[in-house]
Motif scaffolding. Structure first.
Motif, PDB file in Angstrom:
ATOM      1  N   LEU A  94     -23.721 -57.465  18.630  1.00  0.00           N
ATOM      2  CA  LEU A  94     -22.740 -57.676  17.552  1.00  0.00           C
ATOM      3  C   LEU A  94     -22.763 -59.122  17.057  1.00  0.00           C
ATOM      4  CD1 LEU A  94     -19.507 -55.684  18.501  1.00  0.00           C
ATOM      5  CD2 LEU A  94     -21.227 -55.139  16.787  1.00  0.00           C
ATOM      6  N   GLN A 153     -23.816 -60.540  13.407  1.00  0.00           N
ATOM      7  CA  GLN A 153     -22.868 -61.312  12.596  1.00  0.00           C
ATOM      8  C   GLN A 153     -23.500 -62.626  12.145  1.00  0.00           C
ATOM      9  OE1 GLN A 153     -19.347 -61.867  14.958  1.00  0.00           O
ATOM     10  NE2 GLN A 153     -18.792 -59.701  14.936  1.00  0.00           N
ATOM     11  N   GLN A 209     -13.954 -52.582  15.715  1.00  0.00           N
ATOM     12  CA  GLN A 209     -15.124 -52.759  16.578  1.00  0.00           C
ATOM     13  C   GLN A 209     -16.324 -51.970  16.076  1.00  0.00           C
ATOM     14  OE1 GLN A 209     -14.506 -52.740  20.974  1.00  0.00           O
ATOM     15  NE2 GLN A 209     -12.432 -52.242  20.363  1.00  0.00           N
ATOM     16  N   LEU A 210     -16.069 -51.082  15.113  1.00  0.00           N
ATOM     17  CA  LEU A 210     -17.152 -50.212  14.644  1.00  0.00           C
ATOM     18  C   LEU A 210     -18.076 -50.939  13.679  1.00  0.00           C
ATOM     19  CD1 LEU A 210     -14.868 -47.117  13.992  1.00  0.00           C
ATOM     20  CD2 LEU A 210     -16.493 -47.397  15.882  1.00  0.00           C
ATOM     21  N   SER A 211     -19.362 -50.607  13.769  1.00  0.00           N
ATOM     22  CA  SER A 211     -20.332 -51.182  12.841  1.00  0.00           C
ATOM     23  C   SER A 211     -20.882 -50.097  11.933  1.00  0.00           C
ATOM     24  CB  SER A 211     -21.521 -51.790  13.599  1.00  0.00           C
ATOM     25  OG  SER A 211     -21.117 -52.839  14.411  1.00  0.00           O
ATOM     26  N   ASN A 233     -20.346 -55.365  10.148  1.00  0.00           N
ATOM     27  CA  ASN A 233     -20.598 -55.576  11.570  1.00  0.00           C
ATOM     28  C   ASN A 233     -19.291 -55.521  12.324  1.00  0.00           C
ATOM     29  OD1 ASN A 233     -23.455 -56.037  11.783  1.00  0.00           O
ATOM     30  ND2 ASN A 233     -23.124 -57.944  10.667  1.00  0.00           N
ATOM     31  N   GLY A 234     -19.306 -54.795  13.431  1.00  0.00           N
ATOM     32  CA  GLY A 234     -18.120 -54.720  14.253  1.00  0.00           C
ATOM     33  C   GLY A 234     -17.810 -56.066  14.881  1.00  0.00           C
ATOM     34  N   MET A 235     -16.596 -56.192  15.400  1.00  0.00           N
ATOM     35  CA  MET A 235     -16.221 -57.415  16.104  1.00  0.00           C
ATOM     36  C   MET A 235     -16.132 -57.118  17.588  1.00  0.00           C
ATOM     37  SD  MET A 235     -13.299 -59.050  13.802  1.00  0.00           S
ATOM     38  CE  MET A 235     -13.654 -59.729  12.214  1.00  0.00           C
TER      39      MET A 235
END
Lengths: 495, 351
Positions: A268, A272, B190-192, B197-199
């Motif tokens: 993730l 990002q 949280q989902l991408s 983009n998820g966190m």
């Protein structure tokens, strides 16, 4: 014609330095040794021939994470005929890949896995287009003591037929180059060696007296110069601490990244950063290999690396788009503790070694047994130290040597390796202390010279910080957040 | 920080020094061992099972140490702690501002919450790319079995992707209806997907100005509520139910693999001695398995391990004591009673 493939398959409209020459040699079935600077698109050199030549491209890669990254990137480009084979896969997964070899175009593999007889047998039955050794400096760096399977690559390559061999690296001095060519048995190869100098990266070292001063310096640089940036630290703890300090003191989007996080969190954060949702990533050296981001403007070292090679690789992640970028290394006297500690930790110390050997003796443990790893860690060896020792001990298994003699020999190997690491560390430190042009000083270690000096070069040549200064302050903060319903809508609806 | 302290005090209070802080640590990480699973019921702490999956040992012991240095905890023996008076006062005070999210108590589907969540993330990511006409993306998980499962999922459904996507969106919205906005947000963010983009939980904690523990709990609370909704009305949530795969997971009594093997041998009439030597395990390990089986399966007969008299004797002693500490019970029971027998009674009685 090559340009058409480049555009179609990889989306680039022109080749970068070296790529076309290397690919041309390969297509004409020549062995190739190539040194291409980081960020110059090394992978294109073996991926593109895959679309021109018949058969499978085998890519030997040292690191598991690197292998997986390369695989996923290829898949993300729409190439599905790609797999990674390494010893971490389960038996079933390996079997499944073995069954698919014929349908694959690219196979990423670890040197250890290539020793597998069954796999080799399968590979001899299919056509091999190209045999690639990526990060080939590992042959010289690790092959001799640590991963001796690297030294068997030449014979394996010959077993697999007459496919050309491509050895690729970003950093190799003369000694390393000769070693690689010898070990891969490719004395007649074409050589393409491009300067590792990256003119668009200006180099600065800043000395501080205390850690607090260093933190202040880091923050003030982050606040003034262009981002996105990468901030390298010597430990996981530091990445987390610095992140929270920077978060409090600035309004930038910052996250940390290190090997202790879950794979999913790492993916993730990495995404990002690549997608421009972060201004700064604070990380250990676990971050970077295989990351493709062209507009990194700043690479800062909060602690210096153990080896000038790592330093060159890490600053090479800045400015891949060719635009002016900045590398800053911050240094304070206390920093010397970290690399010293890291080196010591990589090997078992005398006491630990003695305890391990006495257990081997009295419990009569076989030298190739996996139980040894447990014993070692019980006796206080770190994970890396245990792996090192485990590998060394296996070399003596079945040789019927007196155990005390083995202990002595291993002790002296440890001495040698440590001294080697110390020499490398001193090289790094001498570079930090140098009064000369920094670029000249590090290029000299690779037998290279500065061909044309470009402003701004380094702190010793004098550099004007204004070039790096942001124009009017770019205001940054988290975007206004969507509600969760809106976010869900964004994900699943295409309107 | 103070939410962290609240959680530590809450747990230490629950366990009253009867288990070590590492026993509690395993509980928080959701370790699938007989001991941990049994403890969670014994001390009514199921809600916390698997609630902080990624907690590191260092962080946990650091937290305990820092509570100690504030004189909130006292060490009664190595790694076993109880609250000090100051600790009890602090706990009471913190309870006024903090609480454990209620959804955490919904523990029926605790065994599958992690795989369910991973599958859900993969499905959303792939669907999101599909409806945006992008075939390729960088998957949020590298777990091969999850990736494989996702492929098969679409093969099975055979419905057009826009329909699935629309339906899934509707299902998630409805199924989250019992959650607070904060809980739903923590889950959804949280989902991408395509260009999203998820966190990480940590980023979300920062964003919502709350602590990492609280955010993790709220997340688990939302997943558990989601699963609970799905299980109560599977017909209302066909796609989510398919992802959760409740039928398959319900059929298996949740035993560790090793315990399952031991059970097979017991059923074939072997003694614990024999099983230990066949399986090359220690007698202790086999006894652990028996405890686990007795605990998970109320119909499992234990008369070959303990006679009626001893059973009642132990039962009485336990009833007369306030502690669940084995060594104390053992001392009270006397020489003839083994630890194994005591643990067996505790398991059977589900205390």
């Amino acid at each position: 014609m090559l340009e058409t493939i480049l555009k179609e398959k990889f989306g680039y409209s022109s080749f970068r330095q070296g790529q076309k020459e290397i690919i041309d040699s390969i297509i004409h079935r020549r062995d190739v040794f190539a040194v291409l600077p980081t960020g110059s698109g090394k992978s294109i050199c073996y991926l593109l021939p895959g679309y021109v030549m018949e058969g499978l491209v085998i890519i030997v890669t040292p690191l598991l994470s690197l292998m997986e990254d390369q695989c996923e990137q290829l898949r993300a480009h729409g190439e599905k005929r790609v797999k990674a084979l390494n010893s971490f896969l389960t038996y079933q997964e390996k079997e499944r890949i073995l069954g698919q070899l014929r349908d694959l175009k690219y196979l990423f593999i670890s040197p250890e896995m290539l020793q597998n007889k069954k796999l080799l047998n399968q590979l001899t039955k299919i056509k091999i287009a190209l045999f690639v050794v990526d990060e080939a400096h590992c042959i010289s760096e690790w092959g001799h003591e640590f991963r001796t399977d690297y030294l068997k690559l030449a014979s394996i390559r010959h077993t697999l037929g007459t496919a050309p061999c491509l050895a690729l690296t970003a950093t190799a001095n003369d000694h390393v180059k000769r070693d690689i060519i010898k070990q891969l048995d490719m004395e007649q190869c074409d050589q393409y060696i491009y300067p590792i100098d990256r003119k668009n990266i200006s180099i600065v070292v800043k000395k501080c007296e205390t850690i607090d001063e260093k933190i202040e310096e880091a923050i003030s640089i982050i606040k003034t110069v262009h981002l996105p940036g990468i901030l390298y630290c010597g430990s996981r703890d530091w990445t987390e601490q610095l992140t929270s300090i920077i978060q409090i003191r600035t309004n930038y989007r910052v996250a940390y990244y290190h090997g202790g996080m879950t794979t999913e969190d790492r993916i993730l954060i990495q995404r990002q950063f690549i997608d421009g949702e972060l201004d700064l990533i604070v990380c250990t050296n676990a971050f970077g290999m295989g990351i493709n981001k062209s507009n990194v403007r700043l690479v800062m070292h909060f602690h210096y690396p153990k080896h000038i090679n790592s330093y060159v690789q890490e600053i090479g992640r800045a400015g891949r788009d060719g635009k002016q970028s900045l590398a800053v290394l911050l240094y304070c006297p206390l920093d010397d503790q970290i690399p010293k500690h890291l080196i010591d930790q990589s090997y078992p110390d005398d006491d630990v070694l003695a305890r391990i050997f006495s257990r081997i003796k009295y419990e009569n443990v076989k030298l190739h047994s996996d139980q040894l790893l447990v014993i070692m860690q019980e006796e206080g060896a770190s994970e890396t130290a245990a792996q090192f020792l485990h590998y060394q001990l296996r070399q003596f298994a079945n040789k019927d040597l007196d155990i005390e003699k083995v202990q002595k020999m291993i002790k002296s190997t440890i001495q040698e390796r440590k001294q080697h690491k110390w020499r490398e560390l001193n090289e790094m430190k001498r570079w930090i202390e140098t009064k000369r042009c920094r670029r000249e000083a590090y290029l000299e270690l690779y037998n290279e010279q500065v061909i044309e000096k470009r402003e701004p070069c380094c702190d010793h040549c004098g550099l004007n910080w204004d070039i790096f200064r942001k124009g009017k302050r770019e205001k940054r903060s988290f975007d206004k957040m969507d509600t969760w319903e809106e976010r869900l809508q964004k994900l699943l609806n295409n309107n | 920080m103070s939410y962290h302290v609240f959680v530590v005090l809450h747990l230490i209070k629950k366990f009253q020094g009867d288990r070590s802080i590492y026993g509690i640590y395993h509980l928080l990480r959701g370790k699938k061992s007989s001991q941990t699973i049994q403890d969670s019921v014994l001390f009514s702490a199921q809600a916390f099972f698997n609630s902080l999956e990624n907690l590191s040992r260092e962080n946990w012991s650091h937290l305990i140490r820092s509570c100690c240095s504030k004189h909130l905890l006292q060490e009664i023996k190595k790694d076993h702690f109880t609250l000090t008076d100051k600790g009890s006062d602090t706990y009471l005070m913190l309870s006024k501002s903090y609480s454990i999210p209620a959804g955490l108590e919904l523990t029926d589907w605790i065994d599958i919450e992690t795989p369910f969540w991973k599958k859900l993330k993969m499905i959303i990511q792939s669907l999101s790319h599909m409806v945006h006409h992008k075939r390729y993306y960088y998957p949020v998980t590298r777990q091969d079995d999850i990736q494989q499962w996702t492929k098969n999922f679409y093969r099975y459904l055979k419905v057009n992707r826009y329909q699935i996507s629309k339906q899934l969106q509707k299902e998630i919205k409805t199924a989250l209806s019992t959650c607070s906005d904060l809980e739903s947000g923590i889950l959804v963010y949280q989902l991408s997907g395509f260009q999203v983009n998820g966190m990480t939980i940590e980023q979300l904690a920062m964003l919502t100005h709350s602590s990492l523990f609280e955010t993790s709990f709220l997340f688990k609370s939302s997943v558990r509520q989601l699963l609970n909704q799905i299980a109560s009305k599977p017909n209302k949530y066909p796609i989510l139910a398919k992802i959760a795969d409740l039928d398959r997971s319900a059929s298996a009594v949740s035993l560790t693999q090793s315990a399952r093997k031991t059970l097979k041998l017991i059923n074939r009439g072997l003694t614990l001695d024999q099983i230990a030597s066949i399986r090359r395990l220690t007698q202790n390990t086999i006894e652990d398995h028996v405890i686990e089986i007795a605990f998970q399966d109320p119909s499992f007969p234990i008369d070959s391990f303990i006679d009626e008299n001893s059973y009642q004797h132990i039962q009485r002693i336990i009833g007369s004591l306030t502690t669940k500490r084995l060594s104390v019970i053992k001392d009270a029971c006397g020489q003839d009673i083994s630890y194994f027998m005591i643990r067996l009674v505790l398991a059977k009685e589900r205390i």
